[in-house]
Design an enzyme around this catalytic site. Structure first.
Site, PDB file in Angstrom:
ATOM      1  CB  CYS A 113      -0.934   0.019   1.199  1.00  0.00           C
ATOM      2  SG  CYS A 113      -2.034  -1.392   1.226  1.00  0.00           S
ATOM      3  CG  HIS A 241      -3.274   3.347   2.498  1.00  0.00           C
ATOM      4  ND1 HIS A 241      -3.825   3.015   1.284  1.00  0.00           N
ATOM      5  CD2 HIS A 241      -3.234   2.201   3.224  1.00  0.00           C
ATOM      6  CE1 HIS A 241      -4.104   1.722   1.269  1.00  0.00           C
ATOM      7  NE2 HIS A 241      -3.767   1.207   2.444  1.00  0.00           N
ATOM      8  CG  ASN A 271      -6.641  -1.074   1.398  1.00  0.00           C
ATOM      9  OD1 ASN A 271      -5.962  -0.611   0.484  1.00  0.00           O
ATOM     10  ND2 ASN A 271      -6.112  -1.591   2.502  1.00  0.00           N
TER      11      ASN A 271
END
Ligand code: ACO
Length: 315
Positions: A113, A241, A271
């Site tokens: 990520c 994020h 996500n």
């Protein structure tokens, strides 16, 4: 001095949608649980589209918005852990689809990520040596390919998507002052590769990753601000994020960041790993919330474990 600024951004949004109601039909969960514990309501899924398709969509839009032509690009990096093929890399596929010059440096980068921020820093370093001073950084994922649809603790979280930014390096631009980190850990977050004896699904100790995130995000903010010689007030927009709304809520509360200075789109995307930060950047530019002169602080964290932050201006 010397560094990069962002000239323009773009996004690639897959056509398919997975709702919380869809997940209620797959695992023992509820819309109320998912919404209250994560903030996620929808995720996108590539239906009949490849990762390259959505990465190209994002890259093309970023080029158009920035007024930069493919011939201006010296480096192309795709941050991803879910390329269509290991070889050719997603970046090589982009070279072909976007018509980038054949001497463009093209490669994929995996920092889960945090990939987009690792890629942006790498771009800043490489453009200094490149004959052409513009670069394309893409974050793109097809996480629905590596999601265990029987595991309620992970399948509710992940989605597909792509985001891109065109960066320009100049001697008189400030550095993005990236702060990047890594702590090798096999336990908290894991995705096996092809040929591994275990299934190729994301496995995660969610509660422990949550704890890691709420510790590391403030550390990144503090370190980037110190490195850039800035304060929270100098930042026009904070881009986090998009993993869990509760993580973002805790951080903005800690720093007293007002609502108009951060953005959440995880209700619509879930996500999307390396795509999450550039997807936010692209929507902010689309909505006129950032543009020339805007100063943005980005923070990411994820598998590896990895983490990172950077302070970037829009050109
Ligand atoms: N529906 C209903 N109940 C659930 C679900 C679900 N989908 N998932 C878990 N539960 C249950 C658990 O079984 C547990 O039940 P128990 O108390 O009877 O044992 C209870 O809910 C609480 O479980 P927790 O895991 O403690 O739930 P938590 O509030 O921590 O939320 C979540 C889980 C959403 C995964 C959260 O921990 C999280 O977001 N963690 C961070 C994940 C992250 O940021 N990852 C980023 C990196 S991803 C990458 O790099 C690709």
């Amino acid at each position: 001095m010397s560094g990069i600024k962002i000239r323009g951004t773009g996004k690639g949004v897959p056509a398919g949608v997975i709702t919380n109601a869809d997940l209620e039909g797959l695992v023992d969960t509820t819309d109320a649980w998912i919404t209250s514990r994560t903030g996620i309501q929808l995720r996108r899924r590539c239906d009949g589209q490849s990762l390259t398709d959505i990465a190209v969509q994002a890259g093309r839009q970023a080029l158009t918005r920035s007024g930069v032509t493919p011939e201006d690009i010296g480096v192309c990096i795709v941050a991803t852990l879910t390329p269509d093929t290991l070889v050719p890399s997603a970046a090589c596929c982009l070279q072909r689809e976007l018509g980038l010059p054949e001497d463009t440096l093209c490669f994929d980068l995996n920092a889960a990520c945090t990939g987009f921020l690792y890629a942006l820093h790498t771009m800043e370093c490489l453009l200094a040596k490149s004959p052409r001073k513009c670069g394309l950084v893409v974050g793109a994922e097809r996480l629905t390919r590596v999601t265990d649809w029987t595991d309620r603790s992970t399948c509710i979280l992940f989605g597909d998507g792509a985001g891109a930014a065109v960066a320009e390096w100049r001697e008189d631009f400030p550095s993005i002052c990236a702060v990047l980190g890594c702590r090798g850990d096999q336990e908290l977050l894991r995705l096996a590769g092809p040929g591994a004896p275990e299934p190729c699904y994301i496995q995660m100790e969610g509660r422990k990753v949550f704890k890691f995130a709420v510790e590391v995000v403030p550390l990144c903010i503090d370190q980037v601000l110190a490195k850039a010689g800035k304060t929270v007030e100098d930042v026009d927009f904070f881009v986090f994020h998009q993993a869990n709304a509760r993580i973002i809520d805790l951080v903005v509360k800690k720093y007293h960041i007002p609502e108009e200075k951060y953005y959440k789109n995880l209700a619509r995307f879930g996500n999307t790993s390396a795509a999450s930060i550039p997807l936010v950047l692209s929507e902010l530019e689309e909505q006129g919330k950032v543009g020339p002169g805007s100063r943005v602080l980005m923070v990411g964290f994820g598998g590896g474990l990895t983490w990172g932050g950077a302070y970037v201006e829009f050109a």
